[in-house]
Design a protein around this motif. Structure first.
Motif, PDB file in Angstrom:
ATOM      1  N   ILE A   1      47.480  40.045  45.373  1.00  0.00           N
ATOM      2  CA  ILE A   1      47.620  38.741  46.026  1.00  0.00           C
ATOM      3  C   ILE A   1      49.034  38.213  45.832  1.00  0.00           C
ATOM      4  CG2 ILE A   1      46.889  36.327  45.926  1.00  0.00           C
ATOM      5  CD1 ILE A   1      44.052  37.327  45.408  1.00  0.00           C
TER       6      ILE A   1
ATOM      7  N   GLU B   1      40.846  27.413  45.597  1.00  0.00           N
ATOM      8  CA  GLU B   1      39.866  27.727  44.553  1.00  0.00           C
ATOM      9  C   GLU B   1      39.281  29.123  44.748  1.00  0.00           C
ATOM     10  OE1 GLU B   1      37.058  24.562  44.831  1.00  0.00           O
ATOM     11  OE2 GLU B   1      38.291  23.173  43.665  1.00  0.00           O
ATOM     12  N   GLN B   2      39.026  29.487  45.991  1.00  0.00           N
ATOM     13  CA  GLN B   2      38.454  30.806  46.261  1.00  0.00           C
ATOM     14  C   GLN B   2      39.456  31.913  45.925  1.00  0.00           C
ATOM     15  OE1 GLN B   2      37.040  31.305  50.257  1.00  0.00           O
ATOM     16  NE2 GLN B   2      35.658  32.953  49.670  1.00  0.00           N
ATOM     17  N   PHE B   3      40.727  31.731  46.286  1.00  0.00           N
ATOM     18  CA  PHE B   3      41.742  32.723  45.933  1.00  0.00           C
ATOM     19  C   PHE B   3      41.890  32.828  44.418  1.00  0.00           C
ATOM     20  CE2 PHE B   3      43.386  32.527  50.338  1.00  0.00           C
ATOM     21  CZ  PHE B   3      43.525  33.887  50.559  1.00  0.00           C
TER      22      PHE B   3
ATOM     23  N   GLU C   1      39.605  32.206  42.184  1.00  0.00           N
ATOM     24  CA  GLU C   1      38.409  32.873  41.669  1.00  0.00           C
ATOM     25  C   GLU C   1      38.483  34.381  41.892  1.00  0.00           C
ATOM     26  OE1 GLU C   1      33.680  33.012  42.767  1.00  0.00           O
ATOM     27  OE2 GLU C   1      34.774  31.142  43.087  1.00  0.00           O
ATOM     28  N   ILE C   2      38.921  34.785  43.066  1.00  0.00           N
ATOM     29  CA  ILE C   2      39.030  36.213  43.372  1.00  0.00           C
ATOM     30  C   ILE C   2      40.113  36.860  42.517  1.00  0.00           C
ATOM     31  CG2 ILE C   2      39.695  37.851  45.178  1.00  0.00           C
ATOM     32  CD1 ILE C   2      38.350  35.913  47.175  1.00  0.00           C
ATOM     33  N   ALA C   3      41.240  36.166  42.340  1.00  0.00           N
ATOM     34  CA  ALA C   3      42.342  36.721  41.555  1.00  0.00           C
ATOM     35  C   ALA C   3      41.984  36.847  40.080  1.00  0.00           C
ATOM     36  CB  ALA C   3      43.583  35.851  41.719  1.00  0.00           C
ATOM     37  N   SER C   4      41.067  36.030  39.599  1.00  0.00           N
ATOM     38  CA  SER C   4      40.709  36.087  38.181  1.00  0.00           C
ATOM     39  C   SER C   4      39.740  37.220  37.867  1.00  0.00           C
ATOM     40  CB  SER C   4      40.112  34.750  37.742  1.00  0.00           C
ATOM     41  OG  SER C   4      38.866  34.544  38.387  1.00  0.00           O
ATOM     42  N   ILE C   5      39.254  37.912  38.872  1.00  0.00           N
ATOM     43  CA  ILE C   5      38.300  39.000  38.644  1.00  0.00           C
ATOM     44  C   ILE C   5      38.978  40.192  37.984  1.00  0.00           C
ATOM     45  CG2 ILE C   5      36.855  40.707  39.819  1.00  0.00           C
ATOM     46  CD1 ILE C   5      36.186  38.543  41.857  1.00  0.00           C
ATOM     47  N   ASP C   6      40.147  40.563  38.496  1.00  0.00           N
ATOM     48  CA  ASP C   6      40.812  41.774  38.027  1.00  0.00           C
ATOM     49  C   ASP C   6      42.324  41.571  38.104  1.00  0.00           C
ATOM     50  OD1 ASP C   6      41.243  44.412  37.270  1.00  0.00           O
ATOM     51  OD2 ASP C   6      40.898  45.228  39.273  1.00  0.00           O
TER      52      ASP C   6
ATOM     53  N   VAL D   1      43.837  42.875  41.361  1.00  0.00           N
ATOM     54  CA  VAL D   1      43.635  41.996  42.514  1.00  0.00           C
ATOM     55  C   VAL D   1      44.652  40.858  42.487  1.00  0.00           C
ATOM     56  CG1 VAL D   1      42.021  40.416  43.627  1.00  0.00           C
ATOM     57  CG2 VAL D   1      41.193  42.577  42.712  1.00  0.00           C
ATOM     58  N   ALA D   2      44.886  40.306  41.309  1.00  0.00           N
ATOM     59  CA  ALA D   2      45.860  39.221  41.182  1.00  0.00           C
ATOM     60  C   ALA D   2      47.258  39.703  41.555  1.00  0.00           C
ATOM     61  CB  ALA D   2      45.852  38.672  39.760  1.00  0.00           C
TER      62      ALA D   2
END
Length: 73
Positions: free
Chosen positions: A33, A17-19, A21-26, A29-30
């Protein structure tokens, strides 16, 4: 034992879930990853194949019963 399994499941789900959430920011970033995951996967597959090949060769040599020739000194 149940606590360990529950904790492991919670940590795994939490990490995913944390990955996400982080990947959905930009999108950058996705893509970073994703590229990291691809690089890790390729490395694991390559070294896994090499390891299995070495184990297979060792087993084959052991089952054939032949000894390696003596090397001249």
């Amino acid at each position: 034992m149940v606590e360990i399994q529950t904790g492991l499941r919670e940590n795994t789900v939490g990490a995913v879930e944390q990955f996400a959430e982080i990947a959905s920011i930009d999108p950058l970033v996705a893509s970073m990853i994703l590229s990291g995951a691809i690089i890790i996967t390729v490395a694991v597959v390559a070294f896994g194949a090499l390891t299995l090949g070495a184990i297979g060769a060792s087993i084959k040599r052991g089952l054939s019963g032949s000894e390696e020739p003596n090397q001249p000194a």
